[in-house]
Motif scaffolding. Structure first.
Motif, PDB file in Angstrom:
ATOM      1  N   THR A   1      20.441  20.068  19.880  1.00 19.03           N
ATOM      2  CA  THR A   1      20.672  20.087  21.034  1.00 19.03           C
ATOM      3  C   THR A   1      21.582  18.525  21.369  1.00 19.03           C
ATOM      4  OG1 THR A   1      18.745  21.143  22.210  1.00 19.03           O
ATOM      5  CG2 THR A   1      19.845  19.499  23.506  1.00 19.03           C
ATOM      6  N   HIS A   2      22.565  18.703  22.127  1.00 23.45           N
ATOM      7  CA  HIS A   2      23.411  17.482  22.320  1.00 23.45           C
ATOM      8  C   HIS A   2      23.133  16.970  23.767  1.00 23.45           C
ATOM      9  CE1 HIS A   2      26.858  14.691  22.778  1.00 23.45           C
ATOM     10  NE2 HIS A   2      26.827  14.555  21.565  1.00 23.45           N
ATOM     11  N   ILE A   3      22.580  15.738  23.734  1.00 23.22           N
ATOM     12  CA  ILE A   3      22.390  15.131  24.979  1.00 23.22           C
ATOM     13  C   ILE A   3      23.312  13.752  25.021  1.00 23.22           C
ATOM     14  CG2 ILE A   3      20.947  13.864  26.606  1.00 23.22           C
ATOM     15  CD1 ILE A   3      18.443  15.667  25.443  1.00 23.22           C
ATOM     16  N   PRO A   4      24.372  13.523  25.555  1.00 24.42           N
ATOM     17  CA  PRO A   4      25.322  12.539  25.576  1.00 24.42           C
ATOM     18  C   PRO A   4      24.548  11.264  26.167  1.00 24.42           C
ATOM     19  CG  PRO A   4      25.879  13.883  27.372  1.00 24.42           C
ATOM     20  CD  PRO A   4      24.906  14.613  26.820  1.00 24.42           C
ATOM     21  N   LEU A   5      24.824  10.282  25.090  1.00 28.38           N
ATOM     22  CA  LEU A   5      24.170   8.859  25.572  1.00 28.38           C
ATOM     23  C   LEU A   5      25.076   8.055  26.581  1.00 28.38           C
ATOM     24  CD1 LEU A   5      22.502   6.446  23.291  1.00 28.38           C
ATOM     25  CD2 LEU A   5      24.370   5.662  24.665  1.00 28.38           C
ATOM     26  N   ARG A   6      26.166   7.935  26.562  1.00 28.84           N
ATOM     27  CA  ARG A   6      26.994   6.877  27.237  1.00 28.84           C
ATOM     28  C   ARG A   6      26.950   7.354  28.827  1.00 28.84           C
ATOM     29  NH1 ARG A   6      26.952   2.537  25.461  1.00 28.84           N
ATOM     30  NH2 ARG A   6      28.332   2.298  27.289  1.00 28.84           N
ATOM     31  N   PRO A   7      27.262   8.615  29.142  1.00 32.79           N
ATOM     32  CA  PRO A   7      27.179   8.845  30.517  1.00 32.79           C
ATOM     33  C   PRO A   7      25.767   8.576  31.172  1.00 32.79           C
ATOM     34  CG  PRO A   7      27.588  10.825  29.307  1.00 32.79           C
ATOM     35  CD  PRO A   7      27.863   9.604  28.290  1.00 32.79           C
ATOM     36  N   LEU A   8      24.783   9.242  30.544  1.00 31.20           N
ATOM     37  CA  LEU A   8      23.253   8.819  30.743  1.00 31.20           C
ATOM     38  C   LEU A   8      22.942   7.519  31.213  1.00 31.20           C
ATOM     39  CD1 LEU A   8      21.518  11.201  31.477  1.00 31.20           C
ATOM     40  CD2 LEU A   8      20.405  10.755  29.525  1.00 31.20           C
ATOM     41  N   VAL A   9      23.415   6.499  29.900  1.00 29.78           N
ATOM     42  CA  VAL A   9      23.271   5.177  30.079  1.00 29.78           C
ATOM     43  C   VAL A   9      23.932   4.386  31.253  1.00 29.78           C
ATOM     44  CG1 VAL A   9      23.716   3.072  29.012  1.00 29.78           C
ATOM     45  CG2 VAL A   9      22.622   4.830  27.536  1.00 29.78           C
ATOM     46  N   SER A  10      25.249   5.015  31.734  1.00 29.29           N
ATOM     47  CA  SER A  10      26.053   4.406  32.783  1.00 29.29           C
ATOM     48  C   SER A  10      25.194   4.793  34.010  1.00 29.29           C
ATOM     49  CB  SER A  10      27.503   4.889  32.514  1.00 29.29           C
ATOM     50  OG  SER A  10      27.978   4.684  31.582  1.00 29.29           O
ATOM     51  N   PHE A  11      24.850   6.171  33.965  1.00 27.13           N
ATOM     52  CA  PHE A  11      23.977   6.334  35.357  1.00 27.13           C
ATOM     53  C   PHE A  11      22.913   5.337  35.446  1.00 27.13           C
ATOM     54  CE2 PHE A  11      20.485   9.098  36.854  1.00 27.13           C
ATOM     55  CZ  PHE A  11      21.203   9.378  38.262  1.00 27.13           C
ATOM     56  N   CYS A  12      21.891   5.203  34.428  1.00 28.60           N
ATOM     57  CA  CYS A  12      20.579   4.506  34.375  1.00 28.60           C
ATOM     58  C   CYS A  12      21.029   3.077  34.910  1.00 28.60           C
ATOM     59  CB  CYS A  12      20.112   4.433  33.222  1.00 28.60           C
ATOM     60  SG  CYS A  12      19.323   5.936  32.945  1.00 28.60           S
ATOM     61  N   ASN A  13      22.207   2.414  34.691  1.00 29.79           N
ATOM     62  CA  ASN A  13      22.789   1.143  34.992  1.00 29.79           C
ATOM     63  C   ASN A  13      22.919   1.235  36.636  1.00 29.79           C
ATOM     64  OD1 ASN A  13      22.960  -0.707  32.967  1.00 29.79           O
ATOM     65  ND2 ASN A  13      24.370   0.410  32.107  1.00 29.79           N
ATOM     66  N   LEU A  14      23.584   2.269  36.984  1.00 34.18           N
ATOM     67  CA  LEU A  14      23.518   2.381  38.682  1.00 34.18           C
ATOM     68  C   LEU A  14      22.235   2.820  39.252  1.00 34.18           C
ATOM     69  CD1 LEU A  14      26.521   5.175  38.368  1.00 34.18           C
ATOM     70  CD2 LEU A  14      26.739   2.600  39.343  1.00 34.18           C
ATOM     71  N   ILE A  15      21.221   2.973  38.688  1.00 33.63           N
ATOM     72  CA  ILE A  15      19.836   3.338  39.080  1.00 33.63           C
ATOM     73  C   ILE A  15      19.393   2.032  39.400  1.00 33.63           C
ATOM     74  CG2 ILE A  15      17.605   3.839  38.548  1.00 33.63           C
ATOM     75  CD1 ILE A  15      18.254   6.420  37.581  1.00 33.63           C
ATOM     76  N   ILE A  16      19.689   1.079  38.504  1.00 36.54           N
ATOM     77  CA  ILE A  16      19.409  -0.132  38.699  1.00 36.54           C
ATOM     78  C   ILE A  16      19.725  -0.889  39.995  1.00 36.54           C
ATOM     79  CG2 ILE A  16      19.317  -2.717  37.844  1.00 36.54           C
ATOM     80  CD1 ILE A  16      19.435  -1.611  35.047  1.00 36.54           C
ATOM     81  N   GLN A  17      21.160  -0.512  40.235  1.00 33.26           N
ATOM     82  CA  GLN A  17      21.717  -1.060  41.477  1.00 33.26           C
ATOM     83  C   GLN A  17      20.952  -0.354  42.723  1.00 33.26           C
ATOM     84  OE1 GLN A  17      26.058  -0.947  41.512  1.00 33.26           O
ATOM     85  NE2 GLN A  17      25.790  -0.988  39.182  1.00 33.26           N
ATOM     86  N   VAL A  18      20.629   0.937  42.831  1.00 34.23           N
ATOM     87  CA  VAL A  18      20.123   1.555  43.626  1.00 34.23           C
ATOM     88  C   VAL A  18      18.650   1.024  44.022  1.00 34.23           C
ATOM     89  CG1 VAL A  18      19.021   3.668  44.538  1.00 34.23           C
ATOM     90  CG2 VAL A  18      21.211   3.542  43.497  1.00 34.23           C
ATOM     91  N   LEU A  19      17.849   0.643  42.768  1.00 33.11           N
ATOM     92  CA  LEU A  19      16.513  -0.035  42.991  1.00 33.11           C
ATOM     93  C   LEU A  19      16.687  -1.227  43.556  1.00 33.11           C
ATOM     94  CD1 LEU A  19      14.822   1.358  39.721  1.00 33.11           C
ATOM     95  CD2 LEU A  19      14.465   2.247  42.072  1.00 33.11           C
ATOM     96  N   ASP A  20      17.456  -1.980  43.180  1.00 31.24           N
ATOM     97  CA  ASP A  20      17.645  -3.319  43.777  1.00 31.24           C
ATOM     98  C   ASP A  20      17.696  -3.320  45.385  1.00 31.24           C
ATOM     99  OD1 ASP A  20      17.852  -4.533  41.298  1.00 31.24           O
ATOM    100  OD2 ASP A  20      20.119  -4.816  41.415  1.00 31.24           O
ATOM    101  N   LYS A  21      18.140  -2.323  46.060  1.00 35.41           N
ATOM    102  CA  LYS A  21      18.189  -2.178  47.330  1.00 35.41           C
ATOM    103  C   LYS A  21      16.897  -2.258  47.926  1.00 35.41           C
ATOM    104  CE  LYS A  21      22.832  -1.577  47.100  1.00 35.41           C
ATOM    105  NZ  LYS A  21      23.553  -2.660  47.480  1.00 35.41           N
ATOM    106  N   ILE A  22      15.916  -1.930  47.095  1.00 34.74           N
ATOM    107  CA  ILE A  22      14.381  -1.714  47.765  1.00 34.74           C
ATOM    108  C   ILE A  22      13.898  -3.228  47.793  1.00 34.74           C
ATOM    109  CG2 ILE A  22      12.110  -0.617  47.188  1.00 34.74           C
ATOM    110  CD1 ILE A  22      13.445   1.471  45.865  1.00 34.74           C
ATOM    111  N   GLY A  23      14.609  -4.183  46.604  1.00 36.94           N
ATOM    112  CA  GLY A  23      13.974  -5.523  46.815  1.00 36.94           C
ATOM    113  C   GLY A  23      13.243  -5.788  45.496  1.00 36.94           C
TER     114      GLY A  23
END
Length: 222
Positions: free
Chosen positions: A37-59
């Motif tokens: 099975t192939h799960i691409p690392l780069r786009p998934l890691v980029s998405f997780c970096n964006l999750i950090i920005q969303v969670l930052d909004k919670i404080g």
């Protein structure tokens, strides 16, 4: 003319950029037993970096979770950089560490992927609850989503820390305004959330199946 320039200058919100990143996450299933099975690392890691920005909004409530995400991302990226051709597939990382007998260790990349997956599940779940239950208190929604996604995998130390942090979450409107564009309606924001959820859910399901195959899904934190 000014209106056109203004529209061109509009930037995507974190959610809209996350949707773009998820569209690049294409998981390829093996056709036969000789393939992986192939799960691409780069786009998934980029998405997780964006999750950090969303969670930052919670404080500050999400500070510990944010730190964990960042550390797990760094762990995966460090191994990826040693051999980008091989480790562009997250499954190859799981295979490597299982063969070495290190995949269940606290600092393993396998464990990093496991907790990133759980965090993505928490974030997506919280956004879905907000989209459906705007009248509920933000604190209640965060707690409900935590109980369903992260709490079953946390030990008493992590659970106690999270409970304390719940006291300082923002109200619904403040959070929704923070993750949306300046002139974006709640209806459009809900559409973005639904799009994100529809893209992320099948990806998380596929990753979860792979993690189960490697015996990782039941691991807990402290």
């Amino acid at each position: 003319m000014k209106r056109k320039i203004h529209e061109m200058e509009k930037k995507n919100t974190e959610l809209q950029t996350a949707i773009e990143e998820l569209s690049h996450v294409i998981i390829t299933k093996p056709v036969d037993s000789t393939e992986t099975t192939h799960i691409p690392l780069r786009p998934l890691v980029s998405f997780c970096n964006l999750i950090i920005q969303v969670l930052d909004k919670i404080g500050p409530t999400m500070a510990v979770l944010r730190q964990d995400i960042d550390q797990n991302i760094q762990r995966l990226e460090k191994l990826y950089e040693t051999d980008p051709c091989v480790y562009s597939n997250l499954v190859e990382i799981l295979k490597k560490e299982r063969n070495e007998g290190t995949y269940k260790m606290v600092a393993s990349c396998s464990r990093a992927l496991l907790w990133l997956t759980r965090t993505m599940d928490f974030t997506a779940g919280l956004l879905r609850l907000l989209s459906k239950e705007m009248s509920s208190k933000m604190e209640e929604l965060v707690e409900e989503c935590y109980m369903e996604t992260l709490k079953p995998h946390h030990g008493w130390i992590a659970s106690a820390a999270f409970k304390v942090c719940l006291k300082i979450v923002p109200d619904n409107k403040t959070f929704m305004d923070a993750i949306g564009a300046r002139d974006q309606s709640y209806e459009t924001l809900r559409e973005d959330i639904d799009t994100l959820s529809s893209l992320l859910t099948p990806i998380l399901n596929e990753i979860s199946i792979v993690l189960e195959l490697y015996g990782l899904n039941r691991l807990k934190s402290m």
